[in-house]
Design a protein around this motif. Structure first.
Motif, PDB file in Angstrom:
ATOM      1  N   ILE A   1      30.329  44.746  28.783  1.00 13.84           N
ATOM      2  CA  ILE A   1      29.447  45.081  29.887  1.00 13.84           C
ATOM      3  C   ILE A   1      29.182  43.846  30.741  1.00 13.84           C
ATOM      4  CG2 ILE A   1      27.180  46.024  30.495  1.00 13.84           C
ATOM      5  CD1 ILE A   1      29.159  47.963  29.099  1.00 13.84           C
ATOM      6  N   GLY A   2      29.254  44.040  32.049  1.00 12.25           N
ATOM      7  CA  GLY A   2      28.995  42.944  32.975  1.00 12.25           C
ATOM      8  C   GLY A   2      30.268  42.530  33.692  1.00 12.25           C
ATOM      9  N   GLY A   3      30.229  42.516  35.015  1.00  7.16           N
ATOM     10  CA  GLY A   3      31.390  42.085  35.790  1.00  7.16           C
ATOM     11  C   GLY A   3      31.531  40.579  35.776  1.00  7.16           C
ATOM     12  N   LEU A   4      32.435  40.095  36.612  1.00  2.00           N
ATOM     13  CA  LEU A   4      32.652  38.653  36.692  1.00  2.00           C
ATOM     14  C   LEU A   4      31.502  37.967  37.431  1.00  2.00           C
ATOM     15  CD1 LEU A   4      36.451  38.567  37.590  1.00  2.00           C
ATOM     16  CD2 LEU A   4      35.408  38.041  35.394  1.00  2.00           C
ATOM     17  N   ILE A   5      31.310  36.708  37.138  1.00  2.00           N
ATOM     18  CA  ILE A   5      30.304  35.914  37.836  1.00  2.00           C
ATOM     19  C   ILE A   5      30.683  35.810  39.310  1.00  2.00           C
ATOM     20  CG2 ILE A   5      29.374  33.558  38.030  1.00  2.00           C
ATOM     21  CD1 ILE A   5      29.526  33.377  35.003  1.00  2.00           C
ATOM     22  N   ASP A   6      29.675  35.763  40.187  1.00  2.00           N
ATOM     23  CA  ASP A   6      29.901  35.705  41.635  1.00  2.00           C
ATOM     24  C   ASP A   6      30.980  34.687  41.999  1.00  2.00           C
ATOM     25  OD1 ASP A   6      28.061  37.630  42.291  1.00  2.00           O
ATOM     26  OD2 ASP A   6      26.406  36.218  42.549  1.00  2.00           O
ATOM     27  N   GLY A   7      31.911  35.142  42.839  1.00  2.00           N
ATOM     28  CA  GLY A   7      32.953  34.258  43.338  1.00  2.00           C
ATOM     29  C   GLY A   7      34.186  34.184  42.465  1.00  2.00           C
ATOM     30  N   PHE A   8      34.138  34.784  41.270  1.00  2.00           N
ATOM     31  CA  PHE A   8      35.278  34.750  40.356  1.00  2.00           C
ATOM     32  C   PHE A   8      36.137  35.995  40.524  1.00  2.00           C
ATOM     33  CE2 PHE A   8      34.164  30.943  38.537  1.00  2.00           C
ATOM     34  CZ  PHE A   8      34.931  30.635  37.416  1.00  2.00           C
ATOM     35  N   LYS A   9      37.422  35.815  40.273  1.00  2.00           N
ATOM     36  CA  LYS A   9      38.372  36.920  40.304  1.00  2.00           C
ATOM     37  C   LYS A   9      39.109  36.971  38.970  1.00  2.00           C
ATOM     38  CE  LYS A   9      39.166  36.587  45.307  1.00  2.00           C
ATOM     39  NZ  LYS A   9      40.193  36.410  46.369  1.00  2.00           N
ATOM     40  N   SER A  10      39.758  38.106  38.701  1.00  2.00           N
ATOM     41  CA  SER A  10      40.492  38.251  37.441  1.00  2.00           C
ATOM     42  C   SER A  10      41.590  37.207  37.323  1.00  2.00           C
ATOM     43  CB  SER A  10      41.075  39.660  37.325  1.00  2.00           C
ATOM     44  OG  SER A  10      41.912  39.964  38.425  1.00  2.00           O
ATOM     45  N   GLU A  11      42.170  36.794  38.461  1.00  2.00           N
ATOM     46  CA  GLU A  11      43.226  35.769  38.436  1.00  2.00           C
ATOM     47  C   GLU A  11      42.692  34.447  37.898  1.00  2.00           C
ATOM     48  OE1 GLU A  11      42.473  37.639  41.000  1.00  2.00           O
ATOM     49  OE2 GLU A  11      44.280  38.771  41.549  1.00  2.00           O
ATOM     50  N   ASP A  12      41.433  34.160  38.193  1.00  2.00           N
ATOM     51  CA  ASP A  12      40.824  32.918  37.695  1.00  2.00           C
ATOM     52  C   ASP A  12      40.743  32.940  36.166  1.00  2.00           C
ATOM     53  OD1 ASP A  12      40.343  31.973  40.318  1.00  2.00           O
ATOM     54  OD2 ASP A  12      38.532  33.186  40.438  1.00  2.00           O
ATOM     55  N   VAL A  13      40.370  34.092  35.623  1.00  2.00           N
ATOM     56  CA  VAL A  13      40.271  34.237  34.170  1.00  2.00           C
ATOM     57  C   VAL A  13      41.643  34.040  33.530  1.00  2.00           C
ATOM     58  CG1 VAL A  13      39.628  35.773  32.276  1.00  2.00           C
ATOM     59  CG2 VAL A  13      38.322  35.806  34.409  1.00  2.00           C
ATOM     60  N   LEU A  14      42.665  34.673  34.115  1.00  2.00           N
ATOM     61  CA  LEU A  14      44.017  34.561  33.582  1.00  2.00           C
ATOM     62  C   LEU A  14      44.549  33.132  33.662  1.00  2.00           C
ATOM     63  CD1 LEU A  14      45.560  37.852  35.030  1.00  2.00           C
ATOM     64  CD2 LEU A  14      45.043  37.375  32.629  1.00  2.00           C
ATOM     65  N   ASN A  15      44.025  32.365  34.601  1.00  2.00           N
ATOM     66  CA  ASN A  15      44.448  30.969  34.753  1.00  2.00           C
ATOM     67  C   ASN A  15      43.626  30.010  33.899  1.00  2.00           C
ATOM     68  OD1 ASN A  15      46.573  31.383  36.580  1.00  2.00           O
ATOM     69  ND2 ASN A  15      45.161  31.456  38.324  1.00  2.00           N
ATOM     70  N   GLY A  16      42.737  30.568  33.058  1.00  2.00           N
ATOM     71  CA  GLY A  16      41.987  29.736  32.124  1.00  2.00           C
ATOM     72  C   GLY A  16      40.745  29.092  32.694  1.00  2.00           C
ATOM     73  N   ILE A  17      40.334  29.526  33.902  1.00  2.00           N
ATOM     74  CA  ILE A  17      39.109  28.990  34.502  1.00  2.00           C
ATOM     75  C   ILE A  17      37.930  29.774  33.938  1.00  2.00           C
ATOM     76  CG2 ILE A  17      37.853  28.581  36.654  1.00  2.00           C
ATOM     77  CD1 ILE A  17      40.595  28.529  38.057  1.00  2.00           C
ATOM     78  N   SER A  18      36.924  29.067  33.479  1.00  2.00           N
ATOM     79  CA  SER A  18      35.842  29.749  32.776  1.00  2.00           C
ATOM     80  C   SER A  18      34.477  29.182  33.145  1.00  2.00           C
ATOM     81  CB  SER A  18      36.038  29.629  31.261  1.00  2.00           C
ATOM     82  OG  SER A  18      34.951  30.201  30.559  1.00  2.00           O
ATOM     83  N   ILE A  19      33.561  30.089  33.539  1.00  2.00           N
ATOM     84  CA  ILE A  19      32.142  29.761  33.653  1.00  2.00           C
ATOM     85  C   ILE A  19      31.422  30.715  32.724  1.00  2.00           C
ATOM     86  CG2 ILE A  19      30.097  29.755  35.126  1.00  2.00           C
ATOM     87  CD1 ILE A  19      31.811  28.940  37.442  1.00  2.00           C
TER      88      ILE A  19
END
Length: 290
Positions: A144-162
């Motif tokens: 539950i819960g979408g991505l943090i503001d300004g983040f996209k799924s591509e960022d997650v796949l690229n290992g970027i994490s907040i």
């Protein structure tokens, strides 16, 4: 989307102050934490007024959040469903142990990373369950819960994490239950680097889903970077000609019979080609999928 300027939910005062931590103590013992480390982690569970926070609520025996597991058959009919309760550490351990029976289809650390990410990064301001659906050809883990503001799924796949729940993430990392530093998704991706399928991510305003294919439903993709030039030439020839005799192969590559036999033997052992016949009738073709 999650507002980064709000006070994190897990830092707010828990609505339940009558908490026990028997399951957390078991988790600490399994992690073999030193006394000073356990003390430091326990200090994270209270606010400045010594009230238990929502983080304490999550790791307590009274944790109200659950993980719901459902398994489907090929017709998408439910054949099994279980709701895991208790401290998030007990839930994590129980669902991980339960899914171990499927490790031939999914390396066990895929379960560890996918479930750990769902627990750590979900939005706990919603009293809803984390969902795990196991289909005949893939696994879905929804938090539950979408991505943090300004983040996209591509960022997650690229290992970027907040991290939405930093203190919870720190506890998981210190206990050795999570990679941390955005490496979980990257590690899952690495399993599929030589296959025609990989993980997918679907995001909505209120949910985050990772879709992981059963490794046995994937076709291996030839990575020609790890082949020699001669091996690449043989594969290109077979792809264009279909079945090629050994004499034709020798002529096309301008090599001797002994060299031809060695190269094709190596490609056969790597699973790229099939060898048909022997001696003068020896022929080659691209190996078909089972």
């Amino acid at each position: 989307m999650y507002n980064t300027f709000m006070k994190p939910f897990i830092d707010r005062k828990s609505p339940n102050q009558q908490l026990s931590f028997n399951q957390l103590k078991v988790a600490f013992e399994k992690a073999e934490l030193k006394e000073n480390v356990m003390k430091r982690l326990l200090e994270l569970l209270v606010d400045f007024d010594d009230n238990y926070t929502n983080l304490a609520y999550l790791v307590s025996d009274q944790n109200p959040y659950t993980i719901k597991y459902v398994r489907f058959d090929e017709d998408y009919s439910i054949i099994e469903q279980i709701e895991f309760e208790g401290s998030i550490f007990e839930q994590y351990a129980d669902i991980y142990a339960y899914l171990e029976k499927y490790k031939k289809d999914y390396p066990s650390y895929i379960f560890r990373e996918a479930i750990g990410n769902a627990i750590i990064h979900r939005d706990y301001s919603y009293l809803a369950s984390t969902i795990i659906h196991l289909y005949t050809d893939h696994l879905e883990v929804t938090s539950i819960g979408g991505l943090i503001d300004g983040f996209k799924s591509e960022d997650v796949l690229n290992g970027i994490s907040i991290t939405r729940n930093k203190k919870l993430a720190d506890i998981f990392r210190i206990m050795g239950l999570s990679e941390g530093f955005g490496m979980g998704i990257k590690r899952i991706q690495s399993v599929y680097k030589n296959y025609d399928k990989t993980i997918r991510i679907q995001c909505s305003y209120n949910a985050f889903k990772i879709i992981i294919p059963d490794i046995h439903t994937c076709k291996e993709v030839i990575d020609r970077r790890i082949l020699t030039n001669k091996e690449k030439m043989i594969l290109n020839l077979l792809e264009s000609e279909g079945i090629v005799t050994d004499l034709q192969l020798q002529a096309k590559l301008d090599i001797k019979q002994s060299r031809s036999y060695l190269l094709t033997k190596q490609l056969s052992e790597k699973g790229y080609i099939e060898i048909l016949g022997k001696g003068s009738t020896r022929r080659y073709k691209i190996k078909e999928e089972d």
